[in-house]
Design a protein around this motif. Structure first.
Motif, PDB file in Angstrom:
ATOM      1  N   ALA A 127       0.496  -1.970  -3.259  1.00 40.92           N
ATOM      2  CA  ALA A 127       1.070  -0.729  -2.739  1.00 40.92           C
ATOM      3  C   ALA A 127       0.562  -0.529  -1.317  1.00 40.92           C
ATOM      4  O   ALA A 127      -0.597  -0.810  -1.002  1.00 40.92           O
ATOM      5  N   PRO A 128       1.433  -0.064  -0.432  1.00 40.84           N
ATOM      6  CA  PRO A 128       0.978   0.139   0.952  1.00 40.84           C
ATOM      7  C   PRO A 128      -0.108   1.215   0.996  1.00 40.84           C
ATOM      8  O   PRO A 128      -0.101   2.173   0.226  1.00 40.84           O
ATOM      9  N   GLU A 129      -1.053   0.992   1.898  1.00 38.53           N
ATOM     10  CA  GLU A 129      -2.155   1.952   2.020  1.00 38.53           C
ATOM     11  C   GLU A 129      -1.634   3.253   2.639  1.00 38.53           C
ATOM     12  O   GLU A 129      -0.816   3.226   3.561  1.00 38.53           O
ATOM     13  N   PRO A 130      -2.105   4.367   2.109  1.00 44.42           N
ATOM     14  CA  PRO A 130      -1.646   5.643   2.680  1.00 44.42           C
ATOM     15  C   PRO A 130      -2.181   5.812   4.102  1.00 44.42           C
ATOM     16  O   PRO A 130      -3.309   5.442   4.407  1.00 44.42           O
ATOM     17  N   LYS A 131      -1.347   6.365   4.949  1.00 47.30           N
ATOM     18  CA  LYS A 131      -1.737   6.570   6.344  1.00 47.30           C
ATOM     19  C   LYS A 131      -2.558   7.857   6.436  1.00 47.30           C
ATOM     20  O   LYS A 131      -2.212   8.860   5.833  1.00 47.30           O
ATOM     21  N   SER A 132      -3.622   7.768   7.181  1.00 51.84           N
ATOM     22  CA  SER A 132      -4.423   8.981   7.368  1.00 51.84           C
ATOM     23  C   SER A 132      -3.994   9.647   8.679  1.00 51.84           C
ATOM     24  O   SER A 132      -3.384   9.038   9.546  1.00 51.84           O
ATOM     25  N   GLY A 133      -4.319  10.900   8.813  1.00 52.37           N
ATOM     26  CA  GLY A 133      -3.932  11.674  10.001  1.00 52.37           C
ATOM     27  C   GLY A 133      -4.740  11.339  11.218  1.00 52.37           C
ATOM     28  O   GLY A 133      -4.444  11.772  12.307  1.00 52.37           O
TER      29      GLY A 133
END
Length: 137
Positions: A127-133
């Motif tokens: 699963a693609p890694e979630p993008k952080s702000g």
């Protein structure tokens, strides 16, 4: 005295007709049912998924498969040879359509199992890694 080789009459060689050899091969394969590319003997009855009951005894069935799938091109391996049970595996070297055939005798019945080609395993995708702000430099 003249011999046959010294005579002036020409005796031409007559080859046997090619159709005779073709007819023998055709009779062997004529009407034979194929399942996933594997040939079954005439009169084979379906008893389950990829499983068939052979109409002849074990030795006759192996003899049939020696003509259809020659030993030089399709290797054989004895699976079981116990009292009351005999089994042989015929490998399909190309691996297309079917992996091989298992021919076995048990309880006075000869069965043929067409070993299917295993379904290709689907690659596991991460699963693609979630993008952080936060921005990184």
């Amino acid at each position: 005295m003249t011999r046959a080789l010294d005579s002036l009459r020409g005796h031409f060689y007559k080859a046997r007709p090619l159709w005779a050899a073709v007819a023998v091969l055709w009779v062997t394969a004529a009407g034979a049912e194929t399942v996933s590319g594997a040939q079954l003997p005439d009169g084979a009855q379906k008893v389950g998924e990829n499983r068939y009951r052979a109409p002849r005894d074990f030795e006759e069935t192996l003899k049939y498969y020696r003509t259809v799938y020659p030993v030089q091109a399709y290797p054989r391996k004895s699976i079981v040879n116990q009292p009351g049970v005999k089994a042989v595996h015929i490998t399909n070297p190309s691996g297309k359509n079917f992996e091989g055939l298992n021919i076995y005798e048990a309880n006075d019945e000869v069965r043929i199992y067409v070993v299917p080609v295993p379904a290709p395993a689907k690659p596991v995708r991460k699963a693609p890694e979630p993008k952080s702000g936060k921005k990184t430099r």
